[in-house]
Enzyme design. Sequence first.
Site, PDB file in Angstrom:
ATOM      1  CG  ASP A   8      -1.770   1.129   1.517  1.00  0.00           C
ATOM      2  OD1 ASP A   8      -2.300   1.793   0.364  1.00  0.00           O
ATOM      3  OD2 ASP A   8      -1.621   1.776   2.578  1.00  0.00           O
ATOM      4  CG  ASP A  10      -1.720   7.650   0.753  1.00  0.00           C
ATOM      5  OD1 ASP A  10      -0.900   8.391   0.280  1.00  0.00           O
ATOM      6  OD2 ASP A  10      -2.682   7.385  -0.002  1.00  0.00           O
ATOM      7  CB  THR A  16       0.426  10.800   2.080  1.00  0.00           C
ATOM      8  OG1 THR A  16       0.259   9.363   2.087  1.00  0.00           O
ATOM      9  CG2 THR A  16       1.366  11.423   1.353  1.00  0.00           C
ATOM     10  CE  LYS A  44      -4.292   6.868   9.504  1.00  0.00           C
ATOM     11  NZ  LYS A  44      -3.328   6.418  10.586  1.00  0.00           N
ATOM     12  N   GLY A  45      -7.000   4.007   3.816  1.00  0.00           N
ATOM     13  CA  GLY A  45      -7.332   3.142   2.883  1.00  0.00           C
ATOM     14  C   GLY A  45      -8.834   3.279   1.937  1.00  0.00           C
ATOM     15  NE  ARG A  48      -8.992  12.241  -4.674  1.00  0.00           N
ATOM     16  CZ  ARG A  48      -8.563  12.619  -5.807  1.00  0.00           C
ATOM     17  NH1 ARG A  48      -9.151  13.484  -6.780  1.00  0.00           N
ATOM     18  NH2 ARG A  48      -7.470  12.019  -6.373  1.00  0.00           N
ATOM     19  CB  SER A 113      -2.376   2.894  -3.512  1.00  0.00           C
ATOM     20  OG  SER A 113      -2.489   4.292  -3.070  1.00  0.00           O
ATOM     21  CB  ALA A 114      -7.462   3.614  -2.049  1.00  0.00           C
ATOM     22  CB  SER A 115      -3.735   7.253  -3.611  1.00  0.00           C
ATOM     23  OG  SER A 115      -3.374   8.704  -4.079  1.00  0.00           O
ATOM     24  CG  ASN A 117      -3.354  12.408  -5.774  1.00  0.00           C
ATOM     25  OD1 ASN A 117      -3.338  13.075  -7.099  1.00  0.00           O
ATOM     26  ND2 ASN A 117      -4.133  12.558  -5.250  1.00  0.00           N
ATOM     27  CE  LYS A 144      -5.771  -0.715  -0.924  1.00  0.00           C
ATOM     28  NZ  LYS A 144      -4.715   0.012  -0.315  1.00  0.00           N
ATOM     29  CD  GLU A 168      -3.669  -1.490   2.972  1.00  0.00           C
ATOM     30  OE1 GLU A 168      -3.623  -0.911   3.815  1.00  0.00           O
ATOM     31  OE2 GLU A 168      -4.046  -1.293   1.764  1.00  0.00           O
ATOM     32  CG  ASP A 169      -1.761   2.446   6.496  1.00  0.00           C
ATOM     33  OD1 ASP A 169      -2.146   2.108   5.436  1.00  0.00           O
ATOM     34  OD2 ASP A 169      -2.031   3.530   6.939  1.00  0.00           O
TER      35      ASP A 169
HETATM   36  C1  BG6 Z   1      -5.764   6.067   0.437  1.00  0.00           C
HETATM   37  C2  BG6 Z   1      -5.591   6.964   1.643  1.00  0.00           C
HETATM   38  O1  BG6 Z   1      -4.485   5.595   0.083  1.00  0.00           O
HETATM   39  O2  BG6 Z   1      -6.106   6.777  -0.835  1.00  0.00           O
HETATM   40  C3  BG6 Z   1      -7.019   7.593   1.703  1.00  0.00           C
HETATM   41  O3  BG6 Z   1      -5.364   6.088   2.789  1.00  0.00           O
HETATM   42  C4  BG6 Z   1      -7.246   8.444   0.449  1.00  0.00           C
HETATM   43  O4  BG6 Z   1      -7.077   8.209   3.053  1.00  0.00           O
HETATM   44  C5  BG6 Z   1      -7.237   7.559  -0.792  1.00  0.00           C
HETATM   45  O5  BG6 Z   1      -8.666   8.889   0.571  1.00  0.00           O
HETATM   46  C6  BG6 Z   1      -7.651   8.152  -2.108  1.00  0.00           C
HETATM   47  O6  BG6 Z   1      -6.576   9.043  -2.314  1.00  0.00           O
HETATM   48  P1  BG6 Z   1      -6.366  10.142  -3.342  1.00  0.00           P
HETATM   49  O7  BG6 Z   1      -5.163  10.591  -3.378  1.00  0.00           O
HETATM   50  O8  BG6 Z   1      -6.855   9.465  -4.763  1.00  0.00           O
HETATM   51  O9  BG6 Z   1      -7.435  11.091  -3.076  1.00  0.00           O
HETATM   52 MG    MG Z   2      -2.805   3.142   3.623  1.00  0.00          MG
END
Ligand code: BG6
Ligand code: MG
Length: 218
Positions: A8, A10, A16, A44-45, A48, A113-115, A117, A144, A168-169
């Site tokens: 993972d 973040d 972050t 967390k995880g 958005r 990752s869910a992000s 970014n 997730k 994973e955190d």
């Molecule tokens: C996860 C974070 O990795 O990504 C969440 O733990 C976050 O807090 C999610 O909402 C989505 O991230 P982003 O960067 O697409 O807004």
């Molecule tokens: Mg995480």
Amino acid sequence: MKKGFIFDLDGVIVDTAKYHYLAWKKLANELGFEFTKEQNELFKGVSRKRCLEILLEIGKIEATKEQFGTWMVEKNVDYLKYIENMDASEILPDVPRVLQFLKDREIPIALGSASKNAQPILEKVGLLAYFDTIVDGNNVTKAKPNPEVFLLAAKQIGVNATDCVVFEDAVAGVEAANAANMITIGIGDSEVLSEAKYNFRDFTEINTSFIQDLINRN
Ligand code: BG6
Ligand code: MG
């Protein structure tokens, strides 16, 4: 069988969560309510979109579709300002040591990752080259705790799900990896991440013989 390791981002590779928190807090304050660090744990995880839904529930705010879209963008614009100047100093302790250990042994490494970014963050902190594949919020439709992100990562590195190890955190992330039948390693509070198979506070507690045992096991 060939093993694969999925990280993972973040809270595992970089801290972050504090920037996500500051951006959500700013939005909450603008909308006229408080958003605490404890409440941020729920984020967390989580994707958005789901985070904004929870935030609006906390503030008891009903948003039109248009407002919802505007606030999603606003939060991310603020978050991007925080991560703009990130560098290698923000990598969590001993993460490069574990990545290098795996790389030296030619073990496939994936990001799950869910992000949305994820890639620019890995570039900024100089870790992108370690990853054989990146699966993030741009590649999946189910967030997730759905296992989609990890199953896709396993597929892309050509490793059976049951031979993948996931760091994973987040509770939602541990649930996702468990649902994918992977070996889960919780990074952080072992009480919060009690569903993980193994728990460590951070990577400084993970020694190389532990990683080597995971690589060797049948
Ligand atoms: C996860 C974070 O990795 O990504 C969440 O733990 C976050 O807090 C999610 O909402 C989505 O991230 P982003 O960067 O697409 O807004
Ligand atoms: Mg995480």
